[in-house]
Design an enzyme around this catalytic site. Structure first.
Site, PDB file in Angstrom:
ATOM      1  N   TYR A 165      26.478  -1.752 -34.148  1.00 24.86           N
ATOM      2  CA  TYR A 165      25.308  -1.209 -33.607  1.00 24.86           C
ATOM      3  C   TYR A 165      24.983  -0.080 -34.673  1.00 24.86           C
ATOM      4  O   TYR A 165      26.089   0.663 -35.186  1.00 24.86           O
ATOM      5  CB  TYR A 165      25.533  -0.321 -32.058  1.00 24.86           C
ATOM      6  CG  TYR A 165      24.377   0.346 -31.613  1.00 24.86           C
ATOM      7  CD1 TYR A 165      23.349  -0.097 -31.303  1.00 24.86           C
ATOM      8  CD2 TYR A 165      24.704   1.728 -31.436  1.00 24.86           C
ATOM      9  CE1 TYR A 165      22.145   0.497 -30.621  1.00 24.86           C
ATOM     10  CE2 TYR A 165      23.914   2.730 -30.923  1.00 24.86           C
ATOM     11  CZ  TYR A 165      22.455   2.103 -30.597  1.00 24.86           C
ATOM     12  OH  TYR A 165      21.545   2.879 -30.129  1.00 24.86           O
ATOM     13  N   LYS A 212      22.782   0.767 -20.776  1.00 23.05           N
ATOM     14  CA  LYS A 212      22.387  -0.652 -20.634  1.00 23.05           C
ATOM     15  C   LYS A 212      22.503  -1.433 -19.480  1.00 23.05           C
ATOM     16  O   LYS A 212      22.004  -1.302 -18.422  1.00 23.05           O
ATOM     17  CB  LYS A 212      22.901  -1.456 -21.951  1.00 23.05           C
ATOM     18  CG  LYS A 212      23.087  -0.609 -23.286  1.00 23.05           C
ATOM     19  CD  LYS A 212      21.783  -0.210 -23.729  1.00 23.05           C
ATOM     20  CE  LYS A 212      21.561   0.931 -24.975  1.00 23.05           C
ATOM     21  NZ  LYS A 212      22.470   0.767 -26.006  1.00 23.05           N
ATOM     22  N   ARG A 219      33.249  20.700 -16.027  1.00 20.85           N
ATOM     23  CA  ARG A 219      33.582  20.000 -17.416  1.00 20.85           C
ATOM     24  C   ARG A 219      34.887  19.248 -17.352  1.00 20.85           C
ATOM     25  O   ARG A 219      35.303  18.325 -18.114  1.00 20.85           O
ATOM     26  CB  ARG A 219      33.544  21.268 -18.547  1.00 20.85           C
ATOM     27  CG  ARG A 219      34.002  20.620 -19.737  1.00 20.85           C
ATOM     28  CD  ARG A 219      33.470  21.392 -21.034  1.00 20.85           C
ATOM     29  NE  ARG A 219      33.724  22.797 -20.890  1.00 20.85           N
ATOM     30  CZ  ARG A 219      34.835  23.525 -20.897  1.00 20.85           C
ATOM     31  NH1 ARG A 219      35.950  22.956 -21.320  1.00 20.85           N
ATOM     32  NH2 ARG A 219      35.002  24.793 -20.884  1.00 20.85           N
ATOM     33  N   ASP A 239      33.662  -2.229 -28.167  1.00 23.03           N
ATOM     34  CA  ASP A 239      32.517  -1.616 -27.301  1.00 23.03           C
ATOM     35  C   ASP A 239      31.976  -2.967 -26.816  1.00 23.03           C
ATOM     36  O   ASP A 239      31.524  -3.783 -27.169  1.00 23.03           O
ATOM     37  CB  ASP A 239      31.245  -1.046 -28.639  1.00 23.03           C
ATOM     38  CG  ASP A 239      29.881  -0.860 -27.943  1.00 23.03           C
ATOM     39  OD1 ASP A 239      29.664  -1.315 -26.826  1.00 23.03           O
ATOM     40  OD2 ASP A 239      29.313  -0.144 -28.866  1.00 23.03           O
TER      41      ASP A 239
HETATM   42  C1  PLP Z   1      23.062   1.469 -26.971  1.00 18.67           C
HETATM   43  C2  PLP Z   1      24.226   1.252 -27.681  1.00 18.67           C
HETATM   44  C3  PLP Z   1      25.128   2.218 -27.870  1.00 18.67           C
HETATM   45  C4  PLP Z   1      24.792   3.669 -27.588  1.00 18.67           C
HETATM   46  O1  PLP Z   1      24.701   4.144 -26.681  1.00 18.67           O
HETATM   47  P1  PLP Z   1      23.725   5.427 -26.043  1.00 18.67           P
HETATM   48  O2  PLP Z   1      23.807   5.241 -24.602  1.00 18.67           O
HETATM   49  O3  PLP Z   1      22.467   4.781 -26.643  1.00 18.67           O
HETATM   50  O4  PLP Z   1      24.162   6.481 -26.852  1.00 18.67           O
HETATM   51  C5  PLP Z   1      26.308   1.650 -28.318  1.00 18.67           C
HETATM   52  N1  PLP Z   1      26.802   0.492 -28.588  1.00 18.67           N
HETATM   53  C6  PLP Z   1      25.798  -0.398 -28.235  1.00 18.67           C
HETATM   54  C7  PLP Z   1      26.451  -1.896 -28.380  1.00 18.67           C
HETATM   55  C8  PLP Z   1      24.537  -0.172 -27.716  1.00 18.67           C
HETATM   56  O5  PLP Z   1      23.809  -1.354 -27.355  1.00 18.67           O
END
Ligand code: PLP
Length: 392
Positions: free
Chosen positions: A109, A207, A55, A182
């Site tokens: 998101y 992604k 962890r 983000d």
């Molecule tokens: C998919 C996504 C998230 C969340 O990510 P996870 O891996 O599904 O938890 C956050 N921000 C954006 C812009 C995303 O496309």
């Protein structure tokens, strides 16, 4: 070194021995022991570099974190079990010793909006939304809300707005707030928020970075002043990414700049084609010279790279017409997520923004006729042919 080179080499080949594996192994051990208790004590105390408990840190995950620091120009990173875990941890870290108030972009998101409204707000953090593409309006909200942190996306989901990160970082600094960006849709190929003054850059590595639809993960990258609070939160809350996922993510990242360049080029072709289609009412694409944030895009992104997301509204369509179009797709995958090697189409009203009320969606401009296409690495002719037959 250029990003293509870093993507292949950074974080790898740390083994001190005489034979060095060319790729970092998957280290599954949850704990480590040393020759003496004295040494273990020094490792626990941080006086000696080493691993003690999974962890706290893990060699496979540490390699990914070093790679992400190299790609984002950061000093410290924490790989997390999902993009949402990464965002949660980044915001908690940003709010350490700061006012419990957040100003967030009003286009984001869906799960991020839920995180702010259903997790942070009920636990006593004020949440305010602002149009981050209108700096004048943003300054007014910041003056009123006195935030400890500002949260935004480099390219917003799903309407693809682009805020001026450097200007927003200046507003944040002036207000004593930390800026959390983000960067999932842009990737470090298009933007490196920390180099533009942001304090935290966050990714859903699920992604583009991992890119093959087979790993869920996230990462927070930050600068020196926030490194200790980020690591401490990681150790205490334990949102950390496991070694198998770290390995898969690193494997994916080696080709991410190549994939992303191809996906960006494909998206330009697809967006141009969609714009001429009679059934398409409106196309949202960052490469469009008519895009409302065109000046910011030209200034912040490298020439010719606009991202690989294309959203569009289908003329006079509601849910049944959108369902019919998506059911007719032969190659493009009808699935949640984005950034994979394969093209994917998603219906925001049904998935990414489902948890928001219809009124909230309306305010965000997310209509029932809107679909979001993540353009993959396939031959662009084949992507267009599939859209053409589905729209017929
Ligand atoms: C998919 C996504 C998230 C969340 O990510 P996870 O891996 O599904 O938890 C956050 N921000 C954006 C812009 C995303 O496309």
């Amino acid at each position: 070194m250029k990003i293509h080179t870093k993507a292949v080499h950074a974080g790898e080949r740390k083994s001190p021995g005489s034979h060095v594996p060319v790729t970092t192994p998957i280290h599954t051990a949850t704990s480590y022991f040393y020759a003496s208790m004295e040494q273990l004590d020094r490792v626990f105390g941080g006086q000696e570099q080493g691993y003690c408990y999974a962890r706290y840190d893990n060699p496979s995950t540490a390699a990914l974190e070093e790679l992400m620091c190299a790609l984002e120009g950061g000093d410290a990173a924490l790989a997390c079990a999902s993009g949402m875990a990464a965002l949660h941890t980044a915001i908690l870290s940003a709010l350490t010793d700061r006012r419990r108030s957040i100003v967030a972009a009003n286009a984001m998101y869906g799960a991020t909006v839920s995180l702010l409204m259903n997790v942070f707000e009920p636990s006593g953090t004020a949440v305010h939304f602002a149009d981050i593409c209108d700096l004048h309006a943003l300054r007014a909200v910041v003056a009123e809300a006195k935030p400890g942190c500002i949260v935004m996306e480099t390219i917003s989901n799903p309407l693809l707005r682009v805020g001026e990160i450097d200007q927003i970082a200046a507003i944040a600094n002036q207000a004593g707030a930390a800026l959390v960006v983000d960067n999932t849709f842009a990737t470090p190929l298009l933007a490196r928020p920390l180099e533009l003054g942001a304090h935290f850059s966050v990714h859903s590595v699920t992604k583009y970075l991992a890119g093959h639809g087979d790993v869920l993960g996230g990462v927070v990258v930050t600068t020196r002043p926030h490194a200790d609070s980020l690591r401490a939160l990681g150790r205490t809350i334990g949102p950390v990414l496991g070694p198998f996922e770290s390995y898969l993510t690193m494997r994916g990242i080696k080709t991410f700049p190549l994939r992303m360049e191809r996906q960006c080029a494909n998206a330009c072709r697809v967006a141009a084609w969609l714009a001429t289609h009679p059934r398409v009412q409106r196309v949202y694409f960052t490469g469009d010279p008519q895009h409302p944030d065109h000046a910011a895009i030209r200034r912040l992104f490298p020439p010719g790279l606009f991202g690989a997301m294309v959203s569009f509204e289908i003329r006079d369509a509601g849910r049944p017409e959108v369902f019919r179009l998506m059911d007719a797709l032969q190659m493009i995958v009808r699935a949640t997520s984005l950034g994979d090697v394969h093209s994917m189409m998603l219906y925001p009203v049904m998935s990414s923004h489902r948890e928001l009320s219809p009124k909230h969606r309306e305010r965000m401009g997310i209509r029932d006729s809107l679909v979001r296409l993540s353009v993959g690495i396939e031959a662009p002719e084949d992507i267009i042919a599939d859209l053409e037959q589905a729209l017929a």
